[in-house]
Scaffold this active site. Structure first.
Site, PDB file in Angstrom:
ATOM      1  N   GLY A 212     -16.143  -4.257 -29.784  1.00  0.00           N
ATOM      2  CA  GLY A 212     -14.959  -4.092 -28.371  1.00  0.00           C
ATOM      3  C   GLY A 212     -14.293  -2.823 -28.875  1.00  0.00           C
ATOM      4  O   GLY A 212     -14.366  -2.523 -29.995  1.00  0.00           O
ATOM      5  N   ASN A 213     -13.020  -2.509 -27.708  1.00  0.00           N
ATOM      6  CA  ASN A 213     -12.265  -1.943 -28.470  1.00  0.00           C
ATOM      7  C   ASN A 213     -11.389  -1.832 -28.053  1.00  0.00           C
ATOM      8  O   ASN A 213     -10.541  -2.868 -27.089  1.00  0.00           O
ATOM      9  CB  ASN A 213     -12.723  -0.014 -27.804  1.00  0.00           C
ATOM     10  CG  ASN A 213     -12.723   0.191 -26.465  1.00  0.00           C
ATOM     11  OD1 ASN A 213     -11.712  -0.232 -25.759  1.00  0.00           O
ATOM     12  ND2 ASN A 213     -14.265   0.765 -26.287  1.00  0.00           N
TER      13      ASN A 213
END
Ligand code: CTP
Length: 403
Positions: A212-213
């Protein structure tokens, strides 16, 4: 959220029995989140007390050119009052007050303020049925409408005289509904459908892990909330985030992965007038997603990644009349890279974030952006809250439709 939220309303109360209903009216305005100041004609104080309206509006009530209770006789500045307001409402508007408004017979603070008002003015007449039909009253209505004032028609029913007919001031709930409908119909993005992407995407590695980020989704949610406030019909395609929309007219489509976001965008894109891609979409995803949790047996472990689809580029590729806005997050050669993205993704406008700018980027309340349009006109903006950046972006949208 009511369109009255945050609005500054100047309520002018004139002397008819319906004045007692302004207590409910003020309460409804305050409940809707509006700021209210009240001006009363001297005669109206016989029907409702200034203290009632002052308590409900949480503001002093104005009724004469100077404050009678104040030994220093402070002047009530009617020009300031008129300039303060987003709109003025005269309710109840008696035949006498309407006639003074129509002819400019300025013998009280309410009329002086009315004559100074540059904002929209609404009036809700209240009188007996024969007065309501009298040619003199009708000519006041005509004159006021010609001035651009907006009439909230009286309703039919039992009147204070005991007679029954047209002339009752519209009920407070109906006045509020009238104002909301009128204000909404004049919002700059009414009739426009806007698709917005927001937040990160999660790309599964196995049933418990993902790539993810750090995107919080705030920028996209702020744009969605602001667009809805401006009257747009908003479809928000949101990756995993804790944010909630502030306006329940917004259609939220929750997605997890880049592929989900791609599918959801393409489902709606044909019908929209504007698309704004504020999401931080993962550029790569695991080529194979393990069906069971991966155990930590090997000393070294690597995951083979493949590119996700570029959602924005795909939207640019099939663009018809949509006004397409993308974001670019860059750490070097910002302007040049952003210009390349405009061309590659067929954008109308790009909102460039440079991580070199203090206050810009993920998990921040603020943002510092530069707008670059498809003709490569560059417009650097100040550091501001993400809400204000959202307003700036939507101003570009409004400008596009008014050109
Ligand atoms: N975007 C998208 N789909 C992707 C990747 C990005 O729709 N798979 C959109 C983002 O929402 C953003 C814009 O493309 O509006 C630019 O994203 P950015 O991360 O700055 O650029 P990338 O195109 O991913 O290129 P790079 O990472 O090489 O800078």
């Amino acid at each position: 959220m009511s369109v009255l939220n945050g609005k500054k309303i100047l309520l002018g109360v004139s002397g008819g029995i319906a004045a007692y209903k302004t207590a409910s009216l003020v309460r409804l305005f305050i409940k809707a989140g509006a700021h209210v100041q009240v001006i009363m004609t001297p005669a109206s104080k016989d029907f409702v007390t200034p203290l009632t309206l002052s308590t409900l509006s949480k503001n002093p009530v104005h009724s004469s050119f100077f404050n009678e209770d104040d030994q220093d006789a402070v002047w009530n500045n009617h020009v300031d009052l008129a300039l303060w307001a987003d709109f003025m409402l005269v309710a109840p508007a008696t035949a006498n007050t309407l006639s003074k408004m129509a002819t400019g017979n300025c013998d009280n603070l309410l009329i002086a303020t009315y004559l100074s008002a540059k904002c929209p003015v609404y009036f809700a007449p209240a009188m007996d049925l024969d007065m309501y039909k009298h040619p003199s009253t009708l000519s006041s209505f005509t004159a006021l409408k010609q001035f651009g004032n907006i009439m909230i028609p009286a309703e039919s029913g039992e009147l204070a005289s005991g007679l029954s007919g047209e002339g009752r001031m519209a009920e407070p709930e109906n006045i509020v509904a009238f104002l909301e409908a009128d204000l909404e119909s004049k919002l700059p993005l009414v009739g426009k459908k806007i698709l917005i992407t927001a937040g990160p995407t999660y790309e599964a590695i196995d049933p418990v892990r993902f790539i993810g980020n750090h995107s919080s989704g705030k920028m996209g949610f702020d744009i969605a909330n602001e667009a809805a406030k401006l009257g747009a019909q908003v479809i928000l395609i949101a990756g995993p985030t804790h944010f909630k929309t502030k306006n329940n007219s917004i259609e939220v489509v929750n997605v997890v992965s880049a592929q989900d976001m791609y599918d959801a965008c393409h489902l709606h894109y044909n019908d929209v007038d504007v698309a704004i891609a504020a999401a931080a979409v993962a550029d790569y995803r695991p080529k194979v997603v393990a069906t069971q949790k991966i155990k930590k047996t090997a000393e070294e472990f690597s995951i083979e990644l493949e590119k996700t689809k570029d959602i924005l580029a795909s939207l640019g590729g099939i663009k018809k009349n949509q006004f397409l806005i993308g974001f670019a997050l860059e750490t070097q050669n910002e302007i040049e890279n952003a210009k390349l993205k405009i061309q590659k993704k067929n954008l109308d406008l790009i909102v460039l974030n440079s991580l070199q700018d203090e206050g810009a980027g993920f998990k921040k309340e603020t943002n510092k952006v530069t707008f670059i349009d498809k003709d490569f006109k560059i417009e650097p903006m100040e550091l501001k809250s993400k809400e204000s950046v959202a307003v700036d972006i939507l101003n570009k949208v409004i400008l596009h439709f008014t050109k």
